[in-house]
Design a protein around this motif. Structure first.
Motif, PDB file in Angstrom:
ATOM      1  N   GLU B 674      45.605  85.507  52.683  1.00 32.29           N
ATOM      2  CA  GLU B 674      44.535  85.433  51.682  1.00 32.29           C
ATOM      3  C   GLU B 674      44.422  86.686  50.829  1.00 32.29           C
ATOM      4  O   GLU B 674      44.477  87.805  51.330  1.00 32.29           O
ATOM      5  CB  GLU B 674      43.196  85.177  52.384  1.00 32.29           C
ATOM      6  N   ASN B 687      41.359  79.083  42.611  1.00 37.72           N
ATOM      7  CA  ASN B 687      41.512  77.691  43.049  1.00 37.72           C
ATOM      8  C   ASN B 687      42.241  77.668  44.390  1.00 37.72           C
ATOM      9  O   ASN B 687      42.852  78.661  44.786  1.00 37.72           O
ATOM     10  CB  ASN B 687      42.286  76.881  42.005  1.00 37.72           C
ATOM     11  N   PHE B 688      42.180  76.535  45.075  1.00 38.36           N
ATOM     12  CA  PHE B 688      42.747  76.447  46.424  1.00 38.36           C
ATOM     13  C   PHE B 688      44.260  76.364  46.457  1.00 38.36           C
ATOM     14  O   PHE B 688      44.873  76.540  47.502  1.00 38.36           O
ATOM     15  CB  PHE B 688      42.164  75.245  47.170  1.00 38.36           C
ATOM     16  N   LEU B 689      44.866  76.089  45.307  1.00 40.58           N
ATOM     17  CA  LEU B 689      46.332  76.044  45.300  1.00 40.58           C
ATOM     18  C   LEU B 689      46.881  77.467  45.384  1.00 40.58           C
ATOM     19  O   LEU B 689      47.848  77.743  46.107  1.00 40.58           O
ATOM     20  CB  LEU B 689      46.821  75.373  44.004  1.00 40.58           C
ATOM     21  N   TYR B 691      44.906  80.343  46.029  1.00 39.85           N
ATOM     22  CA  TYR B 691      44.254  81.178  47.040  1.00 39.85           C
ATOM     23  C   TYR B 691      44.576  80.524  48.373  1.00 39.85           C
ATOM     24  O   TYR B 691      44.132  79.427  48.657  1.00 39.85           O
ATOM     25  CB  TYR B 691      42.742  81.241  46.828  1.00 39.85           C
ATOM     26  N   MET B 693      44.274  79.600  51.761  1.00 37.55           N
ATOM     27  CA  MET B 693      43.527  79.427  53.017  1.00 37.55           C
ATOM     28  C   MET B 693      44.433  78.689  53.988  1.00 37.55           C
ATOM     29  O   MET B 693      45.252  77.884  53.564  1.00 37.55           O
ATOM     30  CB  MET B 693      42.371  78.481  52.723  1.00 37.55           C
ATOM     31  N   LEU B 694      44.230  78.894  55.276  1.00 42.46           N
ATOM     32  CA  LEU B 694      45.038  78.152  56.245  1.00 42.46           C
ATOM     33  C   LEU B 694      44.650  76.669  56.236  1.00 42.46           C
ATOM     34  O   LEU B 694      43.491  76.305  56.129  1.00 42.46           O
ATOM     35  CB  LEU B 694      44.832  78.711  57.658  1.00 42.46           C
ATOM     36  N   THR B 695      45.685  75.808  56.350  1.00 41.69           N
ATOM     37  CA  THR B 695      45.433  74.371  56.491  1.00 41.69           C
ATOM     38  C   THR B 695      45.692  73.980  57.946  1.00 41.69           C
ATOM     39  O   THR B 695      46.106  74.817  58.755  1.00 41.69           O
ATOM     40  CB  THR B 695      46.383  73.548  55.602  1.00 41.69           C
TER      41      THR B 695
END
Lengths: 156, 763
Positions: B674, B687-689, B691, B693-695
């Motif tokens: 991150e 945006n989440f693409l 940035y 974050m763990l999935t």
């Protein structure tokens, strides 16, 4: 552009609505049909909080054009309990395994899990991880969600 | 060991069913008749003078009900340093500065109106490097801000972040080994799945109701009351009502511009005004974790006993001041008290720049400084030729210690945590091969019994019971998903002798619920739990008094179990609770069964030297990791993750595990993936693409080990655990990478690129 009439089913009920053509499925569900269980997490199809089932397959409703549901069958989180109000095994498992903390990702997560188990009733851990890879969660670290889905798979 | 009925049980979270069926109402779902929507216009420049703002075209757009700018709002100052205003009038100091706000009948019209607002700027040069901004003669962000002994204009804020214990210089001279490094940690953000928002409305008498997702309802109520006074609304009431909260992690520990804007718009339009952030706004217009440049040196004797720890930090404060500037006060905790170190020197400078500004985020500075401290412990151990496991055991805190910052350690399970992790990782066998696989560990100290960061660390509870045995608990605590309402219900049920399902916990309304200082410092189970336990004890005493009469027994001989009052001497002498309750008030000369209890833990504010027993008790833990590093790609794969925590007692093991899993996952993201990327003050990945974050595909299997040290001060022995899960994560991973491939990355996140570059340099 002119408004369009859509005829489709939501959670088994027939629905007929007139909408502006630019509406997303998420806006249709939340604003027009007042089904606020489906959430907007990003508005860009990246977090999965808006996941609903369209003819059994998951879609990110925040980027899905509402007009595309005409003649189709939509399931939202509100549609998972049966007519008597009994919880779906996946919902029960989420509660029992601590898979719900703030709950914002939960509706989308549960529906992704349902789509997975409907297609593959005995998934491996790898398959479960893959099945919910498009649903972001910041609270749980996913571990208890994976446990819940595994447990639910033993019951469906 | 006591046998508990409700405590220690894996009871599902009480609002889980509401959430899993989609019935829970979050701020995003809330609708009030007549509601209109607010949107905010942000600055396009990181630093500029505002020359003029023309809102005339926006005002004329059909559907627009109000347009506000810094020119037409009353003077409301907010923030820790009171250096921020809801809408800027003179200049903008960052790309998230709010310039104007619109309220309209729908969000799209409000958005369109923003585009019709014309603002003329005189662009100023900007400064994004705190080390540059500290220099003499540097460009000033706030020209009127003065500091230092001579009260000269400066970008360095006037915070007293300096802690000294013992003599670091002397200790350094007498150290056999010294390690000295610079570590850098960057901005990361909370990524709550539910974005920020609020709904403000005034009644016909100009009393304000704020529907909010705050973690500080009582303090927010105070902030908004001050705002109303600035608006000329004196002696008006403020009611804060919390909806379901879609994630907190510290993001809601302050009040923000958008909340004051909603209040101002609601007052202007005489309509309820809702503001909801888009995900993009959530990334660039909310405040991330405080970044830091950390210069640290530690030393030890020949046999590995720590001698000193010397830390100097530079914090990029950004353009305005929120809790980020106060994280040094908590960073001092691991600095002075993680492991036994007799000589300490800590100083931190917070510097204004034109970047974004930071706020509280889970751990509140401890993940940042622990990364530096516990990475360097490994480096120091290597210099001394000692296994890092033995090095940590040698210097581990013990119960009864008083640390250089005057923390009184009560229960301490640190050694047990270190041992448990070493055993699970097969430490002695696996370590030291440098063959691409490696193990690493790191520890944590955190407050576990509240934290007196304000004058008060208190929480109030009111309990009443109805005629049938339902227990209504009104608490000042906040549940933002972590499960405090469930834990409070378990504690009350245990104390009162009822079942958890008999207890209804309300925490949502400042009109009904008692005062609490806020959901921070992992204090809720400890403080709100003790508060609820105290109120429950009073209620129990009342019940036993009433039952004593009908059972013809002394109250001391009575007890309650599973909804029945019974005589301990003769258990056949009993009465169902409902009967006792009805007898209490439904009689001539009756009384109500109702009690309140305010618990303010016996901890201390830090004194002028920033020393004092900040918390009643402290929590400890150790994380251990086994990694595999791909030397071709620099990718780090986590093979094993062990999280051992000293929690006092696990009131609800399932919810506790949830805090550790969630915290560790957030920590792994902090360590490896991150980063809120800022370039010239602009957030490049909102945006989440972009940035990362763990999935669910990324999280390793995390194993939790719960060490119960049964703290005498905690409710049923419990200590806090909300934050510890991500405090030692980054150094544990960094240490494992070093064991695997011999490179130490000192700036987060540890990306494959950095690993490869370091491997290349190593040759």
């Amino acid at each position: 552009m002119d408004k369009q009439t859509l005829n489709f089913t939501v959670n088994g009920e027939p629905v007929s609505v007139e909408i502006e053509p630019h509406l997303t499925l998420l806006q249709l569900l939340r604003d027009k049909l007042e089904l606020t269980g489906t959430k907007e997490g990003c508005g860009m199809g990246e977090c999965g909080a808006c996941t609903v089932l369209l003819d059994g397959k998951t879609v990110n409703s925040c980027i899905f054009p509402a007009i595309e549901v005409d003649g189709k069958n939509v399931i939202t989180i509100e549609g998972l309990t049966d007519e008597q109000g009994n919880l779906h095994p996946i919902q029960k498992a989420f509660i029992e395994y601590g898979a719900v903390q703030c709950g914002f990702c939960t509706p989308g997560m549960v529906l992704s899990a349902k789509a997975l188990l409907d297609e593959n009733s005995k998934p491996t851990e790898e398959e479960i991880r893959h099945g919910i890879a498009g649903n972001l969660c910041r609270c749980t670290g996913y571990i208890q969600i994976l446990q819940a889905i595994k447990a639910a798979s033993k019951q469906t | 060991m006591e046998e508990f009925i409700n405590v220690g049980k894996r009871i599902p979270k009480m609002d889980a069913e509401e959430k899993v069926t989609g019935k829970a109402i979050y701020i995003h779902d809330l609708k009030i008749p007549g509601m209109i929507y607010g949107k905010i216009l942000y600055s396009p420049h990181p630093h500029a003078k505002i020359v003029s703002i023309d809102t005339s075209r926006a005002e004329k757009l059909p559907g627009v009900k109000a347009v506000l700018t810094g020119y037409n709002i009353p003077p409301i100052k907010f923030g820790v340093y009171k250096d921020n205003v809801p809408l800027k009038a003179k200049k903008v100091c960052s790309l998230r500065d709010e310039i104007a706000a619109v309220a309209a009948t729908d969000p799209d019209i409000a958005e369109e109106a923003l585009n019709l607002i014309k603002v003329e700027y005189e662009i100023l040069p900007a400064i994004f490097d705190p080390e540059e901004a500290m220099k003499e003669g540097a460009l000033l962000i706030h020209e009127e801000h003065v500091g230092g002994k001579e009260k000269k204009p400066t970008n360095v804020l006037n915070f007293p972040w300096r802690l000294i214990a013992g003599d670091v210089e002397e200790a350094r001279k007498n150290s056999a080994y010294v390690a000295e490094d610079r570590f850098k940690v960057t901005w990361v953000t909370h990524c709550c799945l539910g974005t920020s928002g609020c709904l403000a409305l005034f009644d016909h008498k100009n009393n304000l109701t704020m529907y909010s997702i705050t973690q500080i309802p009582s303090l927010a109520q105070r902030d908004f009351t001050e705002a109303l006074a600035a608006m000329g609304l004196k002696n008006k009431k403020v009611r804060v009502i919390k909806t379901m909260i879609g994630g907190g992690f510290g993001s809601k520990l302050d009040t923000y511009a958008f909340e004051y804007i909603a209040i101002l718009l609601a007052y202007k339009t005489k309509k309820p005004v809702k503001i909801i952030f888009t995900r993009e706004e959530e990334f660039f217009a909310t405040s991330p974790r405080q970044c830091a440049i950390i210069d640290i040196a530690q030393g030890c004797t020949k046999d590995g006993t720590l001698t000193f720890r010397d830390i100097r930090m530079i914090l990029d404060n950004g353009a305005y001041t929120s809790w980020g500037a106060t994280v040094p006060s908590v960073m001092m905790m691991p600095s002075s008290s993680l492991y036994k170190v007799p000589n300490i020197r800590f100083s931190a400078k917070c510097v204004y720049t034109n970047n974004t500004y930071s706020q509280a985020m889970r751990g509140y500075g401890t993940p940042q400084v622990t990364f530096a401290i516990d990475s360097q412990i490994d480096a120091l151990a290597e210099k001394a030729g000692i296994d890092p496991l033995d090095f940590r055991l040698r210097n581990a805190n013990m119960p009864g210690d008083v640390t250089p910052q005057n923390f009184k350690i009560n229960t301490c399970g640190l050694r047990e945590c270190i041992d448990a992790v070493a055993q699970k990782l097969d430490w002695r066998q696996v370590r030291g091969r440098k063959d691409g696989r490696g193990v690493g560990m790191a520890s944590l100290i955190h407050v576990g019994g509240g934290a007196r960061v304000y004058k008060s660390d208190g929480c109030g509870t009111i309990i009443k019971m109805d005629d049938f045995g339902t227990v209504n608990v009104f608490t000042g605590a906040t549940d933002m998903g972590q499960g405090s309402e469930t834990v409070i219900a378990q504690i009350v049920a245990e104390e009162l002798g009822v079942r958890v399902e008999d207890v209804v916990v309300t925490h949502t309304d400042t009109d009904i619920c008692p005062w609490d200082v806020g959901a921070h410092a992992s204090r809720t189970t400890f403080v709100a739990g003790n508060s609820a336990k105290g109120a429950a004890k009073k209620v129990k005493d009342q019940l036993l008094e009433v039952a004593a009469k009908s059972l013809g027994e002394n109250p001391e001989n009575l007890d309650i179990r599973d909804r029945t009052v019974f005589s301990k001497k003769d258990p056949e002498k009993k009465s169902p609770l409902g009967k006792v309750l009805r007898a209490a008030h439904y009689a001539a000369g009756g009384s109500m069964v109702m009690a309140e209890y305010f618990y303010d833990p016996p901890n201390e504010n830090l004194d002028r030297e920033l020393k004092g027993n900040l918390s009643v008790t402290y929590t400890f833990g150790t994380h251990g990791v086994e990694v595999e590093v791909d030397k071709e790609t620099g990718q780090v794969k986590i093979l094993k993750y062990i999280a051992a925590h000293d929690v006092g007692r696990a009131i609800n093991p399932m919810l506790l595990e949830g805090q550790v899993y969630g915290g560790a996952t957030m920590g792994i993201g902090y360590a490896l993936t991150e980063k809120l990327i800022l370039k010239d003050g602009k957030v490049m990945n909102p945006n989440f693409l972009d940035y990362k974050m763990l999935t669910a595909k990324d999280v390793p299997n995390i194993e939790t080990i719960v060490i119960e040290t049964n703290d005498q001060f905690g409710p049923f022995g419990a200590k806090g655990v909300g934050e510890p899960g991500l405090v030692p994560t980054a150094p544990a991973i960094a240490n494992a990478i070093y064991d695997a491939v011999g490179v130490r990355i000192k700036d987060l996140p540890i990306t494959p690129e950095k690993v490869l570059a370091a491997l290349k340099e190593k040759g």
